[in-house]
Motif scaffolding. Structure first.
Motif, PDB file in Angstrom:
ATOM      1  N   ARG A 172       0.833  -1.212   0.000  1.00  0.00           N
ATOM      2  CA  ARG A 172       0.000   0.000   0.000  1.00  0.00           C
ATOM      3  C   ARG A 172       0.868   1.262   0.000  1.00  0.00           C
ATOM      4  O   ARG A 172       0.538   2.252  -0.659  1.00  0.00           O
ATOM      5  CB  ARG A 172      -0.922   0.002   1.215  1.00  0.00           C
ATOM      6  CG  ARG A 172      -2.208  -0.787   1.021  1.00  0.00           C
ATOM      7  CD  ARG A 172      -3.223  -0.399   2.096  1.00  0.00           C
ATOM      8  NE  ARG A 172      -4.493  -1.064   1.892  1.00  0.00           N
ATOM      9  CZ  ARG A 172      -5.473  -0.590   1.128  1.00  0.00           C
ATOM     10  NH1 ARG A 172      -5.299   0.551   0.478  1.00  0.00           N
ATOM     11  NH2 ARG A 172      -6.612  -1.248   1.009  1.00  0.00           N
ATOM     12  N   ARG A 183       0.733   4.165  -2.754  1.00  0.00           N
ATOM     13  CA  ARG A 183       0.414   5.559  -2.422  1.00  0.00           C
ATOM     14  C   ARG A 183       1.509   6.495  -2.907  1.00  0.00           C
ATOM     15  O   ARG A 183       1.223   7.592  -3.410  1.00  0.00           O
ATOM     16  CB  ARG A 183       0.207   5.681  -0.908  1.00  0.00           C
ATOM     17  CG  ARG A 183      -0.192   7.090  -0.425  1.00  0.00           C
ATOM     18  CD  ARG A 183      -1.402   7.639  -1.174  1.00  0.00           C
ATOM     19  NE  ARG A 183      -2.551   6.782  -1.087  1.00  0.00           N
ATOM     20  CZ  ARG A 183      -3.613   7.022  -0.332  1.00  0.00           C
ATOM     21  NH1 ARG A 183      -3.672   8.111   0.397  1.00  0.00           N
ATOM     22  NH2 ARG A 183      -4.641   6.182  -0.342  1.00  0.00           N
ATOM     23  N   GLU A 197      -7.512   7.979   4.084  1.00  0.00           N
ATOM     24  CA  GLU A 197      -6.693   8.543   3.006  1.00  0.00           C
ATOM     25  C   GLU A 197      -5.645   9.509   3.553  1.00  0.00           C
ATOM     26  O   GLU A 197      -4.489   9.507   3.111  1.00  0.00           O
ATOM     27  CB  GLU A 197      -7.583   9.257   1.982  1.00  0.00           C
ATOM     28  CG  GLU A 197      -8.600   8.364   1.285  1.00  0.00           C
ATOM     29  CD  GLU A 197      -7.973   7.319   0.386  1.00  0.00           C
ATOM     30  OE1 GLU A 197      -6.778   7.456   0.054  1.00  0.00           O
ATOM     31  OE2 GLU A 197      -8.676   6.364   0.001  1.00  0.00           O
ATOM     32  N   TRP A 215      -2.680   7.615   5.051  1.00  0.00           N
ATOM     33  CA  TRP A 215      -1.748   7.060   4.069  1.00  0.00           C
ATOM     34  C   TRP A 215      -0.930   8.152   3.383  1.00  0.00           C
ATOM     35  O   TRP A 215       0.248   7.955   3.068  1.00  0.00           O
ATOM     36  CB  TRP A 215      -2.504   6.206   3.047  1.00  0.00           C
ATOM     37  CG  TRP A 215      -2.688   4.804   3.557  1.00  0.00           C
ATOM     38  CD1 TRP A 215      -3.820   4.235   4.037  1.00  0.00           C
ATOM     39  CD2 TRP A 215      -1.660   3.814   3.676  1.00  0.00           C
ATOM     40  NE1 TRP A 215      -3.574   2.951   4.452  1.00  0.00           N
ATOM     41  CE2 TRP A 215      -2.267   2.660   4.236  1.00  0.00           C
ATOM     42  CE3 TRP A 215      -0.306   3.780   3.360  1.00  0.00           C
ATOM     43  CZ2 TRP A 215      -1.539   1.489   4.491  1.00  0.00           C
ATOM     44  CZ3 TRP A 215       0.412   2.623   3.616  1.00  0.00           C
ATOM     45  CH2 TRP A 215      -0.196   1.497   4.168  1.00  0.00           C
ATOM     46  N   ASP A 216      -1.535   9.313   3.162  1.00  0.00           N
ATOM     47  CA  ASP A 216      -0.760  10.431   2.618  1.00  0.00           C
ATOM     48  C   ASP A 216       0.350  10.833   3.585  1.00  0.00           C
ATOM     49  O   ASP A 216       1.480  11.123   3.172  1.00  0.00           O
ATOM     50  CB  ASP A 216      -1.672  11.624   2.349  1.00  0.00           C
ATOM     51  CG  ASP A 216      -2.520  11.454   1.095  1.00  0.00           C
ATOM     52  OD1 ASP A 216      -2.233  10.533   0.303  1.00  0.00           O
ATOM     53  OD2 ASP A 216      -3.475  12.232   0.915  1.00  0.00           O
TER      54      ASP A 216
END
Length: 372
Positions: free
Chosen positions: A22, A26, A344, A347-348
């Motif tokens: 992941r 990303r 989100e 993960w950013d």
């Protein structure tokens, strides 16, 4: 910075392997063309392939373990050494240290001289590492990375038998208390059983939901001990264990049908616990015993937001079963209006630690000292 992420080719990846995939995805989404990934496949010539793909990149990024423990142990080290010989940075995400089996720590120590930067999942893990008299001499560039969950909340929850069962229990006045993740001793599964038993002793019907499966450990009968505890507490009709659920939507449907989610850890909640983060994404209140380290979440804005909103309820690290029972009875869902946005954002944030790895992602040294 342009990076190459080293990932596994496993069809059944562990949580850390899933995290690394992941993270690579990303990075690629945030800066198309500047980030790529390469799998360890165990075939002759793979280092030549790695060298070719790594050529235009600035850094190799990997998490430990790259592949399942006891498989292809030399390949990650060979890749790290190759990257260093090519003049590349080697960034390693370290999810655990003190809780690792001593043989795994010994192996990781062999990897560390080839790393240029370590990113820890938690201040507690970093403190464990720096207390190791051998490890702390290696890789002086260290920082922290906020660890997001691997499971993304679906746009719409599916209708499942388990969710319907829990909804029926709640309508009958039963308090449903859930937890998510693999079932093993260090996650204190017996603590949730004790809470249910305590509530029943008060005349409050309660039911425990475990979304996950038992780990397999040759040294201890995890499932057998768990079942014996259920018998001891007379909870045969008050516990549901789902086993492994492959569909993410089904996981969130089960957890979202609970009144409250609860965890108890020996060290208290730490920012490495992605299972607790995933529980927060259900929109249900989450009760956990507080961390020993007051600076545990300084590097993790989503956890800070959950605490500020009240979605995450912390009890004392040594809270009694009665105190936990009080907390789960009074906890109310609040604070998370958009769990997908929280996912989100997390993960950013994780990807940006890699992208800006020249900037230390650390907390003050004083915050690393545990406070009892």
């Amino acid at each position: 910075m342009q990076t190459l992420s080293l990932i596994s080719d496993s069809a059944t990846p562990c949580g850390i392997e899933q995290f690394q995939r992941r993270l690579a995805a990303r990075l690629g989404a945030l800066e198309p063309g500047r980030h790529d990934c390469c799998a360890i496949v165990g075939q002759p010539g793979e280092m030549a392939v790695l060298a070719r793909v790594l050529g235009p990149r600035d850094a190799l990024v990997l998490g430990l373990p790259v592949v399942a423990w006891k498989r292809r142990l030399a390949a990650p080290l060979r890749a790290m050494v190759l990257a260093r010989r090519m003049g590349k940075a080697v960034i390693v995400v370290m999810h655990e240290w003190g809780d690792l089996d001593w043989k795994r720590r010994a192996l990781y120590r062999a990897y560390l001289p080839a790393a240029t930067r370590l990113l820890f999942s938690s201040p507690m893990v970093q403190a464990q590492f720096e207390a190791d008299p051998i490890a702390r001499l290696m890789t002086p560039q260290r920082g922290l990375m906020p660890i997001p969950p691997n499971l993304a909340p679906p746009a719409q929850l599916p209708q499942t038998e388990i969710a319907q069962l829990l909804a029926d229990l709640r309508r009958s006045g039963t308090r449903v208390i859930g937890t998510f993740g693999s079932i093993y001793p260090r996650k204190k599964p017996g603590a949730l059983l004790d809470i249910v038993a305590e509530l029943k002793s008060r005349g409050q019907p309660a039911h425990a939901l475990f979304v996950g499966d038992f780990i397999r450990d040759a040294s201890i009968d995890v499932e057998g001990n768990f079942c014996n505890e259920i018998k001891r507490l007379d909870l045969a009709d008050d516990v549901t264990v789902t086993g492994f659920i492959a569909d993410t939507g089904d996981v969130f449907a089960a957890l979202g049908a609970c009144d409250v989610l609860a965890y108890r850890f020996d060290e208290g909640l730490t920012s490495r616990r992605a299972s607790v983060f995933a529980a927060l994404l259900t929109g249900r209140p989450v009760v956990v015993n507080r961390p020993r380290n007051p600076g545990e979440f300084l590097h993790h804005p989503p956890y800070q937001a959950a605490l500020k909103s009240g979605a995450l309820k912390l009890v004392d690290i040594e809270a009694t079963t009665a105190q936990f029972a009080d907390a789960v009875m009074t906890a109310k869902a609040e604070g998370i209006s958009d769990s997908r946005a929280m996912f989100e954002t997390a993960w950013d944030l994780a990807a940006n630690v890699i992208r800006t790895s020249s900037a230390p992602a650390t907390v003050p040294t004083a915050a690393l000292d545990p406070v009892n």
